[in-house]
Write a protein that holds these residues in place. Structure first.
Motif, PDB file in Angstrom:
ATOM      1  N   LEU A 168      -1.451   4.936   8.014  1.00  0.00           N
ATOM      2  CA  LEU A 168      -1.413   4.533   6.647  1.00  0.00           C
ATOM      3  C   LEU A 168      -0.953   3.128   6.550  1.00  0.00           C
ATOM      4  CD1 LEU A 168      -0.538   5.204   3.728  1.00  0.00           C
ATOM      5  CD2 LEU A 168       1.985   5.337   4.439  1.00  0.00           C
ATOM      6  N   ILE A 169      -2.077   2.479   5.891  1.00  0.00           N
ATOM      7  CA  ILE A 169      -1.881   1.181   5.531  1.00  0.00           C
ATOM      8  C   ILE A 169      -1.929   0.905   3.749  1.00  0.00           C
ATOM      9  CG2 ILE A 169      -2.809  -0.045   7.575  1.00  0.00           C
ATOM     10  CD1 ILE A 169      -5.300  -0.408   5.885  1.00  0.00           C
ATOM     11  N   THR A 170      -1.151  -0.106   3.301  1.00  0.00           N
ATOM     12  CA  THR A 170      -1.089  -0.358   1.974  1.00  0.00           C
ATOM     13  C   THR A 170      -1.177  -1.653   1.606  1.00  0.00           C
ATOM     14  OG1 THR A 170       1.506  -0.450   2.260  1.00  0.00           O
ATOM     15  CG2 THR A 170       0.847   1.406   1.511  1.00  0.00           C
ATOM     16  N   ARG A 171      -1.932  -1.789   0.353  1.00  0.00           N
ATOM     17  CA  ARG A 171      -2.480  -3.236  -0.089  1.00  0.00           C
ATOM     18  C   ARG A 171      -1.327  -3.852  -0.997  1.00  0.00           C
ATOM     19  NH1 ARG A 171      -8.195  -3.922  -2.719  1.00  0.00           N
ATOM     20  NH2 ARG A 171      -6.964  -3.153  -4.550  1.00  0.00           N
ATOM     21  N   PHE A 189       1.317  -2.819   7.084  1.00  0.00           N
ATOM     22  CA  PHE A 189       1.915  -1.401   7.357  1.00  0.00           C
ATOM     23  C   PHE A 189       3.294  -1.652   6.639  1.00  0.00           C
ATOM     24  CE2 PHE A 189      -0.269  -2.900  11.239  1.00  0.00           C
ATOM     25  CZ  PHE A 189      -1.070  -1.396  11.325  1.00  0.00           C
ATOM     26  N   PRO A 190       3.523  -0.550   5.636  1.00  0.00           N
ATOM     27  CA  PRO A 190       4.666  -0.595   4.662  1.00  0.00           C
ATOM     28  C   PRO A 190       5.966  -1.079   5.417  1.00  0.00           C
ATOM     29  CG  PRO A 190       3.687   1.709   4.782  1.00  0.00           C
ATOM     30  CD  PRO A 190       2.873   0.856   5.572  1.00  0.00           C
ATOM     31  N   ASP A 213      -1.111  -1.755  -4.813  1.00  0.00           N
ATOM     32  CA  ASP A 213      -1.951  -1.070  -5.515  1.00  0.00           C
ATOM     33  C   ASP A 213      -2.997   0.099  -4.837  1.00  0.00           C
ATOM     34  OD1 ASP A 213      -3.580  -2.893  -4.084  1.00  0.00           O
ATOM     35  OD2 ASP A 213      -4.416  -3.775  -6.033  1.00  0.00           O
ATOM     36  N   ARG A 214      -2.958  -0.080  -3.564  1.00  0.00           N
ATOM     37  CA  ARG A 214      -3.719   1.018  -2.812  1.00  0.00           C
ATOM     38  C   ARG A 214      -3.077   1.404  -1.713  1.00  0.00           C
ATOM     39  NH1 ARG A 214      -9.711  -0.980  -2.132  1.00  0.00           N
ATOM     40  NH2 ARG A 214      -9.892   0.966  -0.852  1.00  0.00           N
ATOM     41  N   ALA A 215      -3.225   2.725  -1.215  1.00  0.00           N
ATOM     42  CA  ALA A 215      -3.007   3.100   0.079  1.00  0.00           C
ATOM     43  C   ALA A 215      -3.923   3.786   0.746  1.00  0.00           C
ATOM     44  CB  ALA A 215      -1.650   4.010  -0.262  1.00  0.00           C
ATOM     45  N   GLU A 216      -4.240   3.758   1.808  1.00  0.00           N
ATOM     46  CA  GLU A 216      -5.130   4.304   2.520  1.00  0.00           C
ATOM     47  C   GLU A 216      -4.981   4.961   3.943  1.00  0.00           C
ATOM     48  OE1 GLU A 216      -8.983   4.070   1.924  1.00  0.00           O
ATOM     49  OE2 GLU A 216      -8.511   3.122  -0.003  1.00  0.00           O
ATOM     50  N   TRP A 217      -5.409   5.966   4.181  1.00  0.00           N
ATOM     51  CA  TRP A 217      -5.293   6.469   5.643  1.00  0.00           C
ATOM     52  C   TRP A 217      -6.530   6.209   6.463  1.00  0.00           C
ATOM     53  CZ3 TRP A 217      -0.651   8.752   6.980  1.00  0.00           C
ATOM     54  CH2 TRP A 217       0.031   9.148   6.261  1.00  0.00           C
ATOM     55  N   VAL A 218      -6.452   5.410   7.486  1.00  0.00           N
ATOM     56  CA  VAL A 218      -7.608   4.850   8.222  1.00  0.00           C
ATOM     57  C   VAL A 218      -7.389   5.546   9.679  1.00  0.00           C
ATOM     58  CG1 VAL A 218      -7.839   3.061   6.664  1.00  0.00           C
ATOM     59  CG2 VAL A 218      -6.575   2.480   8.590  1.00  0.00           C
ATOM     60  N   THR A 219      -8.631   5.244  10.442  1.00  0.00           N
ATOM     61  CA  THR A 219      -8.560   5.529  11.816  1.00  0.00           C
ATOM     62  C   THR A 219      -7.986   4.050  12.498  1.00  0.00           C
ATOM     63  OG1 THR A 219     -10.742   5.031  12.246  1.00  0.00           O
ATOM     64  CG2 THR A 219     -10.394   7.142  11.599  1.00  0.00           C
ATOM     65  N   PRO A 220      -7.251   4.431  13.666  1.00  0.00           N
ATOM     66  CA  PRO A 220      -7.015   3.318  14.523  1.00  0.00           C
ATOM     67  C   PRO A 220      -8.171   2.232  14.561  1.00  0.00           C
ATOM     68  CG  PRO A 220      -5.936   5.235  15.583  1.00  0.00           C
ATOM     69  CD  PRO A 220      -6.883   5.669  14.251  1.00  0.00           C
ATOM     70  N   SER A 227     -10.703  -3.720  10.288  1.00  0.00           N
ATOM     71  CA  SER A 227     -11.858  -4.105   9.465  1.00  0.00           C
ATOM     72  C   SER A 227     -11.479  -4.282   8.240  1.00  0.00           C
ATOM     73  CB  SER A 227     -12.956  -3.165   9.393  1.00  0.00           C
ATOM     74  OG  SER A 227     -12.382  -2.084   8.845  1.00  0.00           O
ATOM     75  N   TYR A 228      -9.883  -4.186   8.003  1.00  0.00           N
ATOM     76  CA  TYR A 228      -9.207  -4.528   6.616  1.00  0.00           C
ATOM     77  C   TYR A 228      -8.611  -5.945   6.729  1.00  0.00           C
ATOM     78  CZ  TYR A 228      -9.631   0.203   5.149  1.00  0.00           C
ATOM     79  OH  TYR A 228     -10.314   1.493   4.729  1.00  0.00           O
ATOM     80  N   GLU A 229      -8.452  -6.434   5.688  1.00  0.00           N
ATOM     81  CA  GLU A 229      -7.665  -7.847   5.813  1.00  0.00           C
ATOM     82  C   GLU A 229      -6.294  -7.697   5.767  1.00  0.00           C
ATOM     83  OE1 GLU A 229      -7.407 -11.957   3.262  1.00  0.00           O
ATOM     84  OE2 GLU A 229      -8.305 -10.231   2.190  1.00  0.00           O
ATOM     85  N   LEU A 230      -5.824  -7.569   6.990  1.00  0.00           N
ATOM     86  CA  LEU A 230      -4.295  -7.427   7.249  1.00  0.00           C
ATOM     87  C   LEU A 230      -3.515  -8.650   7.158  1.00  0.00           C
ATOM     88  CD1 LEU A 230      -4.535  -5.239  10.468  1.00  0.00           C
ATOM     89  CD2 LEU A 230      -3.958  -4.280   8.039  1.00  0.00           C
ATOM     90  N   ALA A 231      -2.323  -8.453   6.594  1.00  0.00           N
ATOM     91  CA  ALA A 231      -1.549  -9.537   6.694  1.00  0.00           C
ATOM     92  C   ALA A 231      -1.254  -9.996   8.085  1.00  0.00           C
ATOM     93  CB  ALA A 231      -0.133  -9.181   6.211  1.00  0.00           C
ATOM     94  N   PRO A 232      -1.205 -11.278   8.284  1.00  0.00           N
ATOM     95  CA  PRO A 232      -1.092 -12.129   9.698  1.00  0.00           C
ATOM     96  C   PRO A 232      -0.256 -11.304  10.633  1.00  0.00           C
ATOM     97  CG  PRO A 232      -1.520 -13.773   8.010  1.00  0.00           C
ATOM     98  CD  PRO A 232      -1.330 -12.421   7.416  1.00  0.00           C
TER      99      PRO A 232
END
Length: 129
Positions: A17-20, A33-34, A98-105, A110-115
């Motif tokens: 789970l990742i959240t934007r 990661f929340p 504003d969004r939550a996604e379930w993504v493979t490791p 490929s997502y713009e993660l917080a540093p």
């Protein structure tokens, strides 16, 4: 000791789970990661259960610490404590995202993660990928 921040690594059915962050929030538009800052007297585990309740409206059970990373922002240094978490419900109510996604490791980077979250993503790929 700088600020300690707890982050949830929720692994379910092969996905993480990742959240934007929503517009108007710090790091708006970046994925994470929340989680959130530990308050005085909190353990990382009690913090993450509280933060997921506040941010995602979901009850959870905190597990073991997966990894920690130190990260220095312009405002100071944080210690990010990532732990495995299992959710008691699949229904998320987004309060600061504003969004939550379930993504493979494999897809995390490929997502713009917080540093500060990037080292955690790399550890997840090592462990689960």
């Amino acid at each position: 000791m700088g600020n300690q921040v707890a982050a949830a690594v929720v692994y379910r059915d092969g996905n993480i789970l990742i959240t934007r962050r929503a517009p108007g929030e710090k790091l708006a538009g970046m994925w994470e990661f929340p989680g959130g800052k530990l308050e005085s007297g909190e353990t990382p585990q009690s913090c993450i259960v509280r933060e997921l309740r506040e941010e995602l409206g979901v009850e959870s059970d905190a597990g073991e610490i997966l990894t920690t990373s130190m990260f220095t922002y312009p405002g100071g240094t944080i210690e990010l404590i990532a732990m495995t978490v299992s959710l008691r419900s699949d229904v998320l109510t987004l309060h600061v995202h504003d969004r939550a996604e379930w993504v493979t490791p494999q897809d995390l980077l490929s997502y713009e993660l917080a540093p500060a979250d990037i080292p955690i993503a790399e550890e997840i790929i090592r462990k689960y990928g």
